[in-house]
Design a protein around this motif. Structure first.
Motif, mmCIF file in Angstrom:
data_model
loop_
_atom_site.group_PDB
_atom_site.id
_atom_site.type_symbol
_atom_site.label_atom_id
_atom_site.label_comp_id
_atom_site.label_asym_id
_atom_site.label_seq_id
_atom_site.Cartn_x
_atom_site.Cartn_y
_atom_site.Cartn_z
ATOM 1 N N HIS A 62 -15.914 1.721 7.775
ATOM 2 C CA HIS A 62 -15.294 3.003 8.071
ATOM 3 C C HIS A 62 -13.827 2.799 8.430
ATOM 4 C CE1 HIS A 62 -19.172 4.959 7.984
ATOM 5 N NE2 HIS A 62 -19.637 4.043 8.809
ATOM 6 N N THR A 63 -13.039 3.829 8.199
ATOM 7 C CA THR A 63 -11.615 3.761 8.518
ATOM 8 C C THR A 63 -11.443 3.621 10.023
ATOM 9 O OG1 THR A 63 -11.205 5.247 6.650
ATOM 10 C CG2 THR A 63 -9.397 4.900 8.197
ATOM 11 N N PRO A 64 -10.859 2.512 10.478
ATOM 12 C CA PRO A 64 -10.694 2.316 11.918
ATOM 13 C C PRO A 64 -9.470 3.056 12.448
ATOM 14 C CG PRO A 64 -9.874 0.409 10.754
ATOM 15 C CD PRO A 64 -10.440 1.336 9.717
ATOM 16 N N LYS A 65 -9.442 3.254 13.740
ATOM 17 C CA LYS A 65 -8.250 3.756 14.413
ATOM 18 C C LYS A 65 -7.342 2.552 14.635
ATOM 19 C CE LYS A 65 -9.383 8.051 15.211
ATOM 20 N NZ LYS A 65 -8.632 9.137 14.627
ATOM 21 N N SER A 66 -6.051 2.749 14.443
ATOM 22 C CA SER A 66 -5.111 1.640 14.646
ATOM 23 C C SER A 66 -3.722 2.196 14.886
ATOM 24 C CB SER A 66 -5.100 0.712 13.421
ATOM 25 O OG SER A 66 -4.628 1.401 12.280
ATOM 26 N N ARG A 67 -2.873 1.335 15.405
ATOM 27 C CA ARG A 67 -1.459 1.669 15.526
ATOM 28 C C ARG A 67 -0.670 0.371 15.577
ATOM 29 N NH1 ARG A 67 0.212 3.568 21.552
ATOM 30 N NH2 ARG A 67 0.121 1.497 22.437
ATOM 31 N N GLY A 72 2.072 1.439 5.818
ATOM 32 C CA GLY A 72 1.143 1.638 4.714
ATOM 33 C C GLY A 72 -0.280 1.214 5.001
ATOM 34 N N THR A 73 -0.527 0.584 6.149
ATOM 35 C CA THR A 73 -1.866 0.080 6.466
ATOM 36 C C THR A 73 -2.892 1.202 6.552
ATOM 37 O OG1 THR A 73 -0.987 -1.851 7.615
ATOM 38 C CG2 THR A 73 -3.241 -1.184 8.167
ATOM 39 N N THR A 74 -2.568 2.277 7.257
ATOM 40 C CA THR A 74 -3.532 3.380 7.427
ATOM 41 C C THR A 74 -3.880 3.994 6.078
ATOM 42 O OG1 THR A 74 -2.757 3.807 9.658
ATOM 43 C CG2 THR A 74 -3.939 5.594 8.564
ATOM 44 N N THR A 75 -2.894 4.246 5.253
ATOM 45 C CA THR A 75 -3.148 4.815 3.928
ATOM 46 C C THR A 75 -3.986 3.867 3.085
ATOM 47 O OG1 THR A 75 -1.092 6.062 4.017
ATOM 48 C CG2 THR A 75 -2.044 5.705 1.842
ATOM 49 N N TRP A 76 -3.657 2.568 3.123
ATOM 50 C CA TRP A 76 -4.407 1.572 2.372
ATOM 51 C C TRP A 76 -5.881 1.590 2.783
ATOM 52 C CZ3 TRP A 76 -7.274 -2.912 2.933
ATOM 53 C CH2 TRP A 76 -7.352 -3.758 1.836
ATOM 54 N N ARG A 80 -9.677 3.017 0.841
ATOM 55 C CA ARG A 80 -10.733 2.050 0.543
ATOM 56 C C ARG A 80 -11.966 2.136 1.437
ATOM 57 N NH1 ARG A 80 -5.905 0.547 -0.830
ATOM 58 N NH2 ARG A 80 -5.573 -0.773 -2.648
ATOM 59 N N THR A 81 -11.907 2.934 2.496
ATOM 60 C CA THR A 81 -13.042 3.055 3.417
ATOM 61 C C THR A 81 -13.372 4.531 3.608
ATOM 62 O OG1 THR A 81 -11.535 3.053 5.321
ATOM 63 C CG2 THR A 81 -12.483 0.927 4.663
ATOM 64 N N SER A 82 -14.529 4.788 4.177
ATOM 65 C CA SER A 82 -14.934 6.173 4.417
ATOM 66 C C SER A 82 -14.591 6.560 5.853
ATOM 67 C CB SER A 82 -16.422 6.352 4.145
ATOM 68 O OG SER A 82 -17.176 5.477 4.942
ATOM 69 N N PRO A 83 -14.345 7.864 6.082
ATOM 70 C CA PRO A 83 -14.017 8.298 7.439
ATOM 71 C C PRO A 83 -15.211 8.109 8.376
ATOM 72 C CG PRO A 83 -13.868 10.117 5.860
ATOM 73 C CD PRO A 83 -14.329 8.911 5.114
ATOM 74 N N GLN A 84 -14.913 7.884 9.632
ATOM 75 C CA GLN A 84 -15.963 7.750 10.657
ATOM 76 C C GLN A 84 -16.458 9.147 11.023
ATOM 77 O OE1 GLN A 84 -17.117 4.769 12.101
ATOM 78 N NE2 GLN A 84 -18.649 6.038 13.026
ATOM 79 N N HIS A 85 -17.748 9.336 10.968
ATOM 80 C CA HIS A 85 -18.340 10.624 11.350
ATOM 81 C C HIS A 85 -19.055 10.457 12.685
ATOM 82 C CE1 HIS A 85 -17.380 12.490 7.552
ATOM 83 N NE2 HIS A 85 -17.876 11.418 6.940
ATOM 84 N N ARG A 86 -19.042 11.520 13.466
ATOM 85 C CA ARG A 86 -19.728 11.459 14.779
ATOM 86 C C ARG A 86 -21.208 11.582 14.630
ATOM 87 N NH1 ARG A 86 -15.963 14.272 19.198
ATOM 88 N NH2 ARG A 86 -14.041 13.508 18.382
#
Length: 86
Positions: A62-67, A72-76, A80-86
């Motif tokens: 899943h797409t992780p949270k990051s900063r 371009g890391t977040t877009t990359w 390539r990954t799916s969003p995190q669902h609750r």
């Protein structure tokens, strides 16, 4: 394709391996895209490092949270990954 997150305390001597793309997103932190399972990816990285270098590799489903990562890391990752669902 699978995305792998790898951290190592040493710079790899070569980034040739069973992946189609590799991105260094911060010092020692790599994102790799590969059709291979975890073991071949891990071992290719391990063999490119000095014998005593620390290494950890994990798949990213899943797409992780990051900063603070390279531009371009977040877009990359979102591509390539799916969003995190609750």
């Amino acid at each position: 394709m699978t995305v792998y997150l790898a951290w190592t305390a040493a710079a790899p001597e070569s980034l040739d391996g069973p992946w189609t793309e590799v991105r260094e997103v911060a010092p020692g932190l790599l994102l790799l895209e590969s059709t291979e399972p975890l073991s071949p990816v891990y071992h290719a990285l391990k063999w490119s490092l000095p014998d005593d270098a620390a290494l950890i590799v994990a798949p990213v489903d899943h797409t992780p949270k990051s900063r603070g990562m390279a531009p371009g890391t977040t877009t990359w990752l979102r591509d390539r990954t799916s969003p995190q669902h609750r």
